[in-house]
Design an enzyme around this catalytic site. Structure first.
Site, mmCIF file in Angstrom:
data_model
loop_
_atom_site.group_PDB
_atom_site.id
_atom_site.type_symbol
_atom_site.label_atom_id
_atom_site.label_comp_id
_atom_site.label_asym_id
_atom_site.label_seq_id
_atom_site.Cartn_x
_atom_site.Cartn_y
_atom_site.Cartn_z
ATOM 1 N N HIS A 527 2.286 -3.038 2.256
ATOM 2 C CA HIS A 527 0.895 -3.264 2.663
ATOM 3 C C HIS A 527 0.507 -2.353 3.836
ATOM 4 O O HIS A 527 -0.313 -2.721 4.664
ATOM 5 C CB HIS A 527 0.681 -4.738 3.037
ATOM 6 C CG HIS A 527 0.857 -5.681 1.878
ATOM 7 N ND1 HIS A 527 0.899 -7.053 2.043
ATOM 8 C CD2 HIS A 527 0.999 -5.445 0.550
ATOM 9 C CE1 HIS A 527 1.077 -7.618 0.853
ATOM 10 N NE2 HIS A 527 1.144 -6.666 -0.067
ATOM 11 N N TYR A 528 1.087 -1.182 3.889
ATOM 12 C CA TYR A 528 0.781 -0.252 4.985
ATOM 13 C C TYR A 528 -0.661 0.237 4.870
ATOM 14 O O TYR A 528 -1.247 0.290 3.779
ATOM 15 C CB TYR A 528 1.766 0.916 4.988
ATOM 16 C CG TYR A 528 1.961 1.615 3.668
ATOM 17 C CD1 TYR A 528 1.101 2.621 3.254
ATOM 18 C CD2 TYR A 528 3.012 1.261 2.816
ATOM 19 C CE1 TYR A 528 1.278 3.264 2.038
ATOM 20 C CE2 TYR A 528 3.186 1.892 1.594
ATOM 21 C CZ TYR A 528 2.323 2.890 1.214
ATOM 22 O OH TYR A 528 2.483 3.515 0.006
#
Length: 592
Positions: A527-528
């Site tokens: 989920h960067y």
């Protein structure tokens, strides 16, 4: 009986369709067979025979979108309602890829490190193995499928039109989102969360609400994945061209006017030949970068937009000096606790989530370590869950460690891999890092640093999350589910230690011990975000500051990851911004 027979027939038809699709696509690569006549190989982009290889074929587009991913596909589909669109995707298509199409192969796709894999592995300087999508449909082709919206407060902070947002989400949901059939592991998590006080129970909902809930999924009831690429079926085929295996090398700028002006792109096809695609001369024509939180800042840098000193190191002509490109990169750290069982567990990906007020999300997955084609037998380190050497601190996850790990796993009994995971994710991490170029080859990963747990508040929340996980494991619902006697538990725990699977520490009242556990065992949940932040790289309308006819629309513009899992909001963003652009250009004539 009739309903059972009907379901069986539906499954058979689905499988036959996939087989025929696979067979057909292995030949001529003609995507018209399954409803996408506008998808073609990049090498089909026409050029006059006598022209240089980099010359375009004369057609100019109202919009060129770089990246056919989670945001790019709905964006291209929406804009094609009224304008000509060229969508360029560096990877292939998902339609005939069994590792993408079926949930049971989720972990295999992530573990595939071949050049043609749907996922491209990168390792942050923090030592954490990560993946970025390389396929039409983007992250929706390689993720765990969970679908849940952002909170209303997130929408407000983003400055989005709530009415248009609430029209855009359903447009996605009607096409590719399904209600999951809750598996036993997910039911155990749901009941345990409620038992320990993560309440109320909000039932099945897309909404981001404190408590425990069941969300949507892009896997249907047969375990078949439905990706962002399928949204292209709603496009206007007369106005959309999609090129796969088209790797954009850089954005081209014109030299006239007060500000640099995007006029086209140079891309490489699957044969290594270069082409140039051009924007039309209309004043509102635009290039839109939707290449994700790694690809978008990387492409801006390669195109000459970024910190001047960094660009000059690689002899990149400076189009715009902007110190903020690639800055503020963030990733939500994930710590997983392995729960061994005395019997096989049904495979499940994220379906249930606990949304706590302490800034921690709790999720679960199960059954991906026990099949004969699993990580246990084939894959080693680069995988979805237990293949990430999770008891070895990130920077010690070396090539030698990988080989030793694979050897140990091969000698372990199959029973060591029966079980599932409790996943503990930090919401809105305050720790940030940066992305910088290592070279000028767009196919290579840039250097990425996330600085996990550099902010003490992130570390404190991880400690709180681990303690919460301990309560879940002690709840009657999980102890009833695992049904292991003390002797069996001890045996399985010992196996798990040998397998390098992380288990909860024995001394959970020791804060320092838990802090070290968080640092040593964290991995990623992919989920960067960040690198092209609003107000620093792009404006509120996602136009790149300081240049004309260029926007960035994807997760690289996020300061926080939306909701518990971002894919719903990134999908929505593509549709939302497409509609905003149509309304901006056409007003009521937009017809949306």
């Amino acid at each position: 009986m009739a309903s059972v027979g009907c379901a069986a027939l539906e499954l058979l038809v689905s499988l036959l369709l996939w087989i025929s699709t696979f067979t057909f696509s292995q030949g001529k690569e003609n995507y018209s067979k399954y409803g996408y006549p506008f998808i073609k190989q990049a090498s089909s982009f026409s050029s006059p025979a006598e022209a240089p290889a980099w010359s375009g074929g004369g057609k100019a587009y109202d919009y060129i979108i770089i990246g056919g991913g989670t945001a790019g596909c709905p964006l291209a589909t929406t804009l094609s309602e009224k304008f000509s669109v060229l969508l360029l995707e560096r990877g292939g298509t998902p339609f005939a890829n069994a590792n993408v199409s079926f949930m049971q192969n989720f972990h295999i796709s992530l573990a595939d490190t071949s050049p043609n894999s749907a996922s491209q592995v990168f390792i942050s300087t923090d030592g954490v193995f990560n993946s970025r999508a390389r396929i039409l449909g983007g992250g929706t082709c390689i993720n765990a499928g969970f679908y849940t919206r952002a909170s209303s407060s997130y929408i407000k902070r983003a400055g989005w039109d709530a009415k248009l947002v609430n029209e855009s989400y359903p447009w996605i949901e009607k096409q590719i989102v399904h209600r999951p059939k809750l598996g036993p592991w997910q039911k155990a998590l749901r009941d345990s969360l409620l038992e320990i006080g993560v309440s109320p129970y909000n039932g099945y909902t897309y909404d981001h609400l404190y408590g425990t809930k069941v969300g949507g999924t892009i896997f249907d009831r047969f375990g078949r994945r439905h990706t962002a690429a399928e949204l292209l079926a709603s496009a206007n085929p007369e106005k959309l061209d999609v090129l796969v295996h088209a790797t954009v090398q850089k954005i081209v700028f014109g030299e006239t006017g007060k500000k640099p002006r995007a006029i086209g792109v140079i891309f490489k096809d699957e044969k290594g030949m270069l082409h140039q695609a051009l924007l039309s001369n209309k004043s509102r024509s635009e290039i839109i970068v939707s290449s994700g939180a790694i690809g978008s800042p990387q492409l801006l840098l390669l195109s000459g937009i970024g910190p001047k000193a960094d660009l000059e190191k690689f002899n990149i002509s400076v189009i715009l000096d902007n110190e903020f490109v690639g800055k503020g990169m963030s990733d939500n750290p994930l710590n997983t606790i392995y729960v061994p069982t005395s019997r096989p567990v049904k495979q499940s990906l994220i379906q249930t989530v606990g949304i706590t007020k302490m800034g921690v999300y709790i999720e679960a997955s199960s059954g991906f370590g026990q099949s004969s084609d699993s990580i246990h037998w084939d894959h080693g380190l680069v995988s979805a869950e237990i293949g990430q050497l999770s008891t070895i601190p990130p920077k010690q996850r070396t090539h030698d460690a990988i080989q030793a790990y694979k050897k140990r796993k091969g000698n372990l009994p199959h029973e060591a891999f029966m079980g599932g995971f409790i996943l503990e994710k930090i919401a809105r991490p305050l720790s940030t890092g940066q992305l910088i170029l290592l070279n000028t080859n767009v196919d290579d990963n840039p250097s990425v640093t996330f600085n996990y747990f550099s902010h003490p508040y992130d570390l404190q929340r991880c400690v709180d999350g681990i303690r919460l996980t301990e309560k879940i494991l002690r709840s009657k619902h999980f102890t009833n589910y695992t049904k292991c006697n003390n002797e069996t538990v001890e045996k399985l725990l010992n196996m798990s230690v040998n397998a390098n699977v992380n288990l909860i520490p024995k001394h959970t009242n020791d804060t320092k011990s838990l802090e070290q556990f968080c640092k040593d065992t964290h991995i990623t949940i992919w989920h960067y975000h960040g690198g092209c932040h609003v107000g620093k790289v792009v404006g509120p309308d996602y136009r790149v500051l300081g240049v004309d006819r260029l926007r960035v629309i994807d997760g690289s513009t996020f300061s926080d990851s939306p909701g518990t899992n971002p894919q719903a909001t990134v999908l929505m963003m593509g549709r939302y911004m497409g509609m905003k652009i149509l309304i901006e250009r056409l007003g009521r004539a937009a017809g949306v």
